[in-house]
Design a protein around this motif. Structure first.
Motif, mmCIF file in Angstrom:
data_model
loop_
_atom_site.group_PDB
_atom_site.id
_atom_site.type_symbol
_atom_site.label_atom_id
_atom_site.label_comp_id
_atom_site.label_asym_id
_atom_site.label_seq_id
_atom_site.Cartn_x
_atom_site.Cartn_y
_atom_site.Cartn_z
ATOM 1 N N MET A 1 0.834 -1.198 0.000
ATOM 2 C CA MET A 1 0.000 0.000 0.000
ATOM 3 C C MET A 1 0.875 1.256 0.000
ATOM 4 O O MET A 1 1.874 1.300 0.684
ATOM 5 N N ASN A 2 0.473 2.235 -0.755
ATOM 6 C CA ASN A 2 1.198 3.495 -0.800
ATOM 7 C C ASN A 2 0.397 4.534 -0.020
ATOM 8 O O ASN A 2 -0.646 4.985 -0.454
ATOM 9 N N ALA A 206 -11.317 -5.396 -6.605
ATOM 10 C CA ALA A 206 -9.922 -5.817 -6.410
ATOM 11 C C ALA A 206 -9.755 -7.297 -6.749
ATOM 12 O O ALA A 206 -8.748 -7.692 -7.354
ATOM 13 N N LYS A 211 -7.246 -1.833 -9.170
ATOM 14 C CA LYS A 211 -6.508 -1.156 -8.101
ATOM 15 C C LYS A 211 -7.491 -0.307 -7.305
ATOM 16 O O LYS A 211 -8.394 0.327 -7.889
ATOM 17 N N TYR A 225 -6.635 -2.828 2.302
ATOM 18 C CA TYR A 225 -6.755 -3.426 0.962
ATOM 19 C C TYR A 225 -6.470 -2.416 -0.152
ATOM 20 O O TYR A 225 -6.447 -2.778 -1.321
ATOM 21 N N ALA A 226 -6.301 -1.151 0.226
ATOM 22 C CA ALA A 226 -6.121 -0.112 -0.806
ATOM 23 C C ALA A 226 -4.698 -0.140 -1.356
ATOM 24 O O ALA A 226 -3.736 -0.329 -0.613
ATOM 25 N N ASP A 227 -4.579 0.042 -2.656
ATOM 26 C CA ASP A 227 -3.253 0.125 -3.273
ATOM 27 C C ASP A 227 -2.660 1.510 -3.042
ATOM 28 O O ASP A 227 -1.452 1.663 -2.926
ATOM 29 N N PHE A 228 -3.525 2.513 -3.010
ATOM 30 C CA PHE A 228 -3.091 3.889 -2.737
ATOM 31 C C PHE A 228 -4.087 4.486 -1.752
ATOM 32 O O PHE A 228 -5.304 4.346 -1.934
ATOM 33 N N SER A 229 -3.568 5.159 -0.743
ATOM 34 C CA SER A 229 -4.456 5.692 0.277
ATOM 35 C C SER A 229 -4.081 7.133 0.575
ATOM 36 O O SER A 229 -2.939 7.405 0.944
#
Ligand code: OAD
Length: 249
Positions: A1-2, A206, A211, A225-229
């Motif tokens: 996760m970013n 997802a 994404k 579960y987020a790829d970018f937050s």
């Protein structure tokens, strides 16, 4: 996760995407001045949902329920969409397929110019006849008659919204799950991600390979579960992503 809140990789992800879904919740309208449900001053902190937003409550006291909706309509009526709503309306025009799925009933996405909207929980500016099931637009604020009655059959009208204990429209729900499972990116904006079935849409996206990009003031059950937050206001973060998206690559 970013979680660095780095705009550039998200803008790049979007630049490559053809099918995008945005799932919004009360947080996107917060900067326009509409109270959310679960925050510090959230509606469910000061009002009991079971007394106001259930079929049982309406059967028991339709006047009380309509007075509450009349009050909420009064808050929403003068309110304008904020930059977050406006960016999503613009994105409908630039992506080959862009679908907005909202849990909000305030109608602000329409006011901002979005056209392809799936309203999971209905719309506060629509009324439904309790006998005939006919749905009509009604923008009166304040309401002239509480509770309002159907002009054609005289039966009680109810707000065309989904209450606790009621099912969502199967057609809207099915369409939401299909589009989520087909998209490449799902943006999850201003929702506590605790109310089902809406909260399952990002996970089903997802699972099918999309994404997840989350924009929220606070972490939610979806955050792991987020790829970018992004932690912050959607009315600020969406325009920043949009600005980068417009940049010549
Ligand atoms: P909630 O009130 O549960 O959550 C709002 C979310 O928005 C929270 O996670 C906040 O941290 C976040 N937030 C607040 N201001 C924000 C901002 N400026 N920018 C970004 N995020 C912000 O609202 P929903 O998740 O939409 O259902 O609630 C879902 C459903 O629960 C509603 O549709 C309603 C309610 O009961 C029905 O009435 C059927």
């Amino acid at each position: 996760m970013n979680e660095s809140g780095d705009i550039v990789p998200v803008a790049e992800l979007l630049r490559q995407a053809k099918k995008v879904v945005a799932l919004t919740g009360a947080g996107i309208s917060a900067e326009s001045g509409i109270p959310t449900f679960r925050g510090k001053d959230g509606l469910w902190k000061n009002y009991r949902a079971e007394e106001l937003a259930t079929p049982y409550a309406f059967d028991r006291d339709p006047t009380l329920v309509w007075e509450w909706y009349n009050w909420r309509r009064g808050i929403i009526a003068p309110v304008e969409p904020n930059p977050g709503h406006k960016v999503l309306a613009r994105w409908e025009k630039i992506f080959p397929e862009f679908t907005l799925i909202t849990q909000n009933i305030d109608g602000l996405h329409w006011k901002a110019g979005s056209k392809n909207i799936l309203e999971l929980h209905g719309n506060i500016w629509k009324m439904r006849c309790t006998e005939e099931g006919t749905i009509t637009d009604n923008h009166e604020s304040p309401l002239k008659e509480i509770p309002p009655h159907c002009p054609s059959c005289g039966a009680l009208l109810r707000p065309h919204v989904v209450w606790f204990g009621e099912s969502l429209s199967p057609l809207i729900l099915q369409r939401s799950f299909i589009l989520s499972s087909q998209c490449e990116v799902i943006l999850v904006i201003g929702t506590s991600a605790v109310v089902q079935p809406a909260a399952s849409l990002p996970l089903s996206a997802a699972e099918a390979g999309a994404k997840i990009v989350e924009i929220n003031l606070d972490p939610t059950p979806l955050t792991p579960y987020a790829d970018f937050s992004f932690r912050g206001k959607s009315g600020e973060i969406l325009p920043l992503i949009d600005k980068d998206l417009r940049r010549e690559s």
